[in-house]
Design a protein around this motif. Structure first.
Motif, PDB file in Angstrom:
ATOM      1  N   PRO A 174       0.822  -1.210   0.000  1.00  0.00           N
ATOM      2  CA  PRO A 174       0.000   0.000   0.000  1.00  0.00           C
ATOM      3  C   PRO A 174       0.858   1.263   0.000  1.00  0.00           C
ATOM      4  N   GLY A 175       0.554   2.173  -0.905  1.00  0.00           N
ATOM      5  CA  GLY A 175       1.294   3.431  -0.979  1.00  0.00           C
ATOM      6  C   GLY A 175       2.645   3.323  -1.637  1.00  0.00           C
ATOM      7  N   GLU A 176       2.986   2.165  -2.194  1.00  0.00           N
ATOM      8  CA  GLU A 176       4.318   1.948  -2.774  1.00  0.00           C
ATOM      9  C   GLU A 176       4.251   1.794  -4.288  1.00  0.00           C
ATOM     10  N   VAL A 177       5.439   1.916  -4.888  1.00  0.00           N
ATOM     11  CA  VAL A 177       5.585   1.785  -6.331  1.00  0.00           C
ATOM     12  C   VAL A 177       6.807   0.911  -6.609  1.00  0.00           C
ATOM     13  N   VAL A 178       6.688  -0.017  -7.531  1.00  0.00           N
ATOM     14  CA  VAL A 178       7.840  -0.756  -8.036  1.00  0.00           C
ATOM     15  C   VAL A 178       8.351  -0.023  -9.273  1.00  0.00           C
ATOM     16  N   VAL A 179       9.652   0.237  -9.308  1.00  0.00           N
ATOM     17  CA  VAL A 179      10.273   0.946 -10.426  1.00  0.00           C
ATOM     18  C   VAL A 179      11.250   0.016 -11.132  1.00  0.00           C
ATOM     19  N   ARG A 180      11.140  -0.027 -12.450  1.00  0.00           N
ATOM     20  CA  ARG A 180      12.137  -0.719 -13.278  1.00  0.00           C
ATOM     21  C   ARG A 180      13.275   0.264 -13.502  1.00  0.00           C
ATOM     22  N   VAL A 181      14.399   0.043 -12.849  1.00  0.00           N
ATOM     23  CA  VAL A 181      15.509   0.992 -12.880  1.00  0.00           C
ATOM     24  C   VAL A 181      16.192   0.952 -14.244  1.00  0.00           C
TER      25      VAL A 181
END
Length: 333
Positions: free
Chosen positions: A28-35
């Motif tokens: 919740p409230g988070e984001v996964v980023v493809r670096v």
């Protein structure tokens, strides 16, 4: 499987490994980023060497890297400020050098599309640090400001930010960087023995503020030249802070997504340049740190986790889920 830089003991660059790790998911409230690109910074080497173990002890296997830029790959519950495929800039201590990272959504900054990935990623680290140092010494248009190691990652941005405030800027560096500093509107002065005399010659009316990004007695020189302690900021000399009461403002004192956005806007407008010394693939992380630890870098060294020829169309593939690695199958009992 996704990759991440890890180390399992304190030491030099040789302790760095590229490990296979599970793909993270957003809570919740988070984001996964493809670096796409992650920064390489001298302070990270100090943590890996155990220099700061009393303050920031490692938890092995420890991750590495702080600043990054990439595409949003997954949204957690309640996140409505980003969409999958958005370009973002972030800061995630000891975790950024990885194919996928998880960040609180509120700590990410939208990346302008017209900024190169390599220039965007360092803004949350050296960009914010440079801004904090310039702000700490209250630079104005009437000032003459000295920046040590002015061609380095932080120094090259600090001189530009001071120039944007209208100050006269003197940058200390090796003679091979003199033309580079002149191209930024900076008066170059060679570092080394006799520095104080050369600074006096370059600034006969006096020096108002001093930003030290290197240590090695620069604060002593500033004090000897009559610069007030409140207008000296050091990023590399804790003993001088205790001895003289000078300032030591850095990234942790100034970071905010709003500030990163302001810096990105300056880059987008052509008012700020992020010099890039070298771009290494993730597999060359050890060599990247060997270079940065020599402390002769002009601008920034970064790691590319998505090669340029693999970037086109990646955002669209993330939107459809076709570029995400599958979750590992559960082990059978």
């Amino acid at each position: 499987m996704p990759r991440a830089v890890k180390f399992s003991r304190y030491g030099g660059p040789e302790v760095l490994d590229i490990a296979e790790v599970p793909r993270p998911h957003a809570g919740p409230g988070e984001v996964v980023v493809r670096v796409v690109v992650a920064g390489v910074n001298p302070g990270e080497a100090g943590i890996r060497q155990g220099v700061f173990a009393d303050i920031w002890p490692a938890v092995f296997p420890e991750g590495q890297g702080n600043d990054f830029a990439g595409w949003v790959a997954e949204l957690g519950e309640g996140v409505d400020t980003f969409a999958v495929g958005d370009e973002v800039i972030g800061y995630l201590p000891r975790a950024a050098q990885a194919d996928y990272v998880v960040s609180t959504a509120g700590l990410l900054t939208p990346k302008p599309a017209d900024i190169a990935w390599e220039q965007a990623a360092p803004l949350s680290a050296v960009g914010v640090t440079a801004w904090a140092a310039v702000d700490a010494v209250h630079v104005t248009a009437e000032d003459t400001v000295v920046v040590s190691a002015a061609a380095g990652g932080v120094g090259s941005l600090a001189v530009q930010l001071a120039r944007l405030r209208g100050a006269t800027v003197i940058g200390t560096a090796g003679p091979h960087n003199a033309d580079f500093l002149r191209s930024l509107g900076v008066v170059p002065v060679e570092h080394g023995p006799g520095l104080a005399d050369r600074l006096l010659a370059a600034a006969p009316d006096g020096i108002d503020a001093f930003i030290d990004t290197f240590g090695q007695g620069n604060v002593d020189t500033a004090i000897a030249l009559g610069v007030a302690p409140g207008r000296i900021n050091t990023l590399a000399d804790g003993r001088a802070v205790a001895r003289y009461g000078v300032r030591s403002k850095a990234q942790e004192d100034a970071f905010s997504p709003h500030l990163v956005a302001e810096l990105a806007a300056l880059v987008s407008k052509g008012l700020l340049t992020v010099p890039i010394s070298a771009v290494h693939p993730l597999e060359q992380v050890q060599e990247a740190y060997r270079q940065v630890q020599r402390r002769h870098t002009r601008g920034k060294i970064v790691l590319s986790l998505v090669p340029p020829d693999a970037r086109p169309g990646l955002a669209d593939r993330l939107r459809t889920g076709r570029d995400l690695p599958p979750d590992p199958e559960p082990e059978r009992p």
